[in-house]
Design a protein around this motif. Structure first.
Motif, mmCIF file in Angstrom:
data_model
loop_
_atom_site.group_PDB
_atom_site.id
_atom_site.type_symbol
_atom_site.label_atom_id
_atom_site.label_comp_id
_atom_site.label_asym_id
_atom_site.label_seq_id
_atom_site.Cartn_x
_atom_site.Cartn_y
_atom_site.Cartn_z
ATOM 1 N N ILE A 5 -73.218 -49.645 55.395
ATOM 2 C CA ILE A 5 -73.667 -50.940 54.797
ATOM 3 C C ILE A 5 -75.121 -50.761 54.710
ATOM 4 O O ILE A 5 -75.665 -51.125 53.737
ATOM 5 N N ASP A 6 -76.008 -50.457 55.684
ATOM 6 C CA ASP A 6 -77.275 -50.367 55.754
ATOM 7 C C ASP A 6 -77.922 -49.282 54.705
ATOM 8 O O ASP A 6 -78.627 -49.760 53.912
ATOM 9 N N LEU A 19 -84.480 -57.001 43.155
ATOM 10 C CA LEU A 19 -83.296 -57.630 43.276
ATOM 11 C C LEU A 19 -83.472 -59.009 44.082
ATOM 12 O O LEU A 19 -83.849 -58.910 45.215
ATOM 13 N N SER A 20 -82.731 -59.978 43.908
ATOM 14 C CA SER A 20 -82.722 -61.007 44.884
ATOM 15 C C SER A 20 -81.557 -60.484 46.069
ATOM 16 O O SER A 20 -80.711 -59.726 45.967
ATOM 17 N N THR A 21 -81.601 -61.412 47.000
ATOM 18 C CA THR A 21 -80.618 -61.139 48.346
ATOM 19 C C THR A 21 -79.329 -61.288 47.758
ATOM 20 O O THR A 21 -78.385 -60.404 47.986
ATOM 21 N N ALA A 22 -79.160 -62.392 46.991
ATOM 22 C CA ALA A 22 -77.548 -62.389 46.329
ATOM 23 C C ALA A 22 -77.060 -61.374 45.634
ATOM 24 O O ALA A 22 -76.082 -60.876 45.570
ATOM 25 N N ASP A 23 -78.064 -60.863 44.598
ATOM 26 C CA ASP A 23 -77.664 -59.707 43.744
ATOM 27 C C ASP A 23 -77.315 -58.359 44.538
ATOM 28 O O ASP A 23 -76.804 -57.655 44.316
ATOM 29 N N CYS A 35 -76.187 -59.840 54.037
ATOM 30 C CA CYS A 35 -77.377 -58.930 53.650
ATOM 31 C C CYS A 35 -78.837 -59.213 53.896
ATOM 32 O O CYS A 35 -79.542 -58.421 54.292
ATOM 33 N N TRP A 36 -79.051 -60.577 53.996
ATOM 34 C CA TRP A 36 -80.353 -61.311 54.473
ATOM 35 C C TRP A 36 -80.447 -60.670 55.812
ATOM 36 O O TRP A 36 -81.789 -60.303 56.140
ATOM 37 N N ARG A 37 -79.510 -60.855 56.821
ATOM 38 C CA ARG A 37 -79.807 -60.578 58.364
ATOM 39 C C ARG A 37 -80.054 -58.871 58.350
ATOM 40 O O ARG A 37 -80.980 -58.832 59.123
ATOM 41 N N ARG A 38 -79.189 -57.973 57.612
ATOM 42 C CA ARG A 38 -79.363 -56.683 57.675
ATOM 43 C C ARG A 38 -81.012 -56.562 57.139
ATOM 44 O O ARG A 38 -81.517 -55.464 57.646
ATOM 45 N N MET A 42 -83.731 -54.714 59.380
ATOM 46 C CA MET A 42 -84.409 -53.228 59.204
ATOM 47 C C MET A 42 -85.957 -53.645 58.936
ATOM 48 O O MET A 42 -86.696 -52.635 59.025
ATOM 49 N N GLN A 43 -86.496 -54.724 58.394
ATOM 50 C CA GLN A 43 -87.987 -54.945 58.463
ATOM 51 C C GLN A 43 -88.413 -55.051 59.814
ATOM 52 O O GLN A 43 -89.487 -54.685 60.100
ATOM 53 N N ALA A 44 -87.686 -55.742 60.703
ATOM 54 C CA ALA A 44 -88.121 -55.938 62.079
ATOM 55 C C ALA A 44 -88.110 -54.640 62.996
ATOM 56 O O ALA A 44 -89.166 -54.457 63.590
#
Length: 151
Positions: A5-6, A19-23, A35-38, A42-44
């Protein structure tokens, strides 16, 4: 480590960072929250370090690109640090890479035209500290330019 998934998120995000998080979630067949949490994770962890605008310098009037291979005077203890610090101050230096080997540093330099490049070379590049040798390679064409990873 990254799971499927990542990798899917990164593959789509790499292809279109606007792309928006929803898209992005729709493309990856996951919920927006997941998606947002992942992405946050990955940013953290530093996997995703940011987003950049890719600018075509030629369209903005910078028609000349030169790659300079620089060999430094390695008898000076701080040659690398002092050279790179000074090179960072030259606005037309758009990339600095360091190497092990005969060539120590490569600078990518852009200029509006050859007259601008000559002035820049004489006034700003040749005055950089600790240069023992310098070789200029005129950029002709970019055959491949890819920042994306094969995920």
């Amino acid at each position: 480590m990254l799971d499927d998934i990542d990798r899917r998120i990164l593959r789509h995000f790499q292809a279109d960072p606007s792309l928006s998080t929803a898209d992005l979630a729709d493309l990856c067949r996951i919920t927006s929250g997941v998606c947002w949490r992942r992405i946050e994770k990955m940013q953290a962890t530093g996997i995703i370090q940011g987003q950049e605008a890719v600018i075509d310098w030629a369209i903005l009037g910078y028609a000349v690109e030169v790659s300079l291979r620089v060999t430094l005077d390695k008898t000076q203890a701080r040659a690398f640090d002092e050279f790179t610090a000074a090179a960072r101050q030259v606005a037309e230096v758009i990339e600095i890479q360091t190497f092990l080997g005969r060539v120590d540093v490569r600078l990518s330099v852009i200029a509006r035209d050859m007259a601008h490049y000559q002035q820049l070379y004489r006034d700003r590049i040749l005055t950089l500290p600790h240069i023992a040798d310098i070789e200029a390679l005129m950029h002709i064409a970019r055959v491949k330019s890819a920042e994306g990873l094969p995920l």
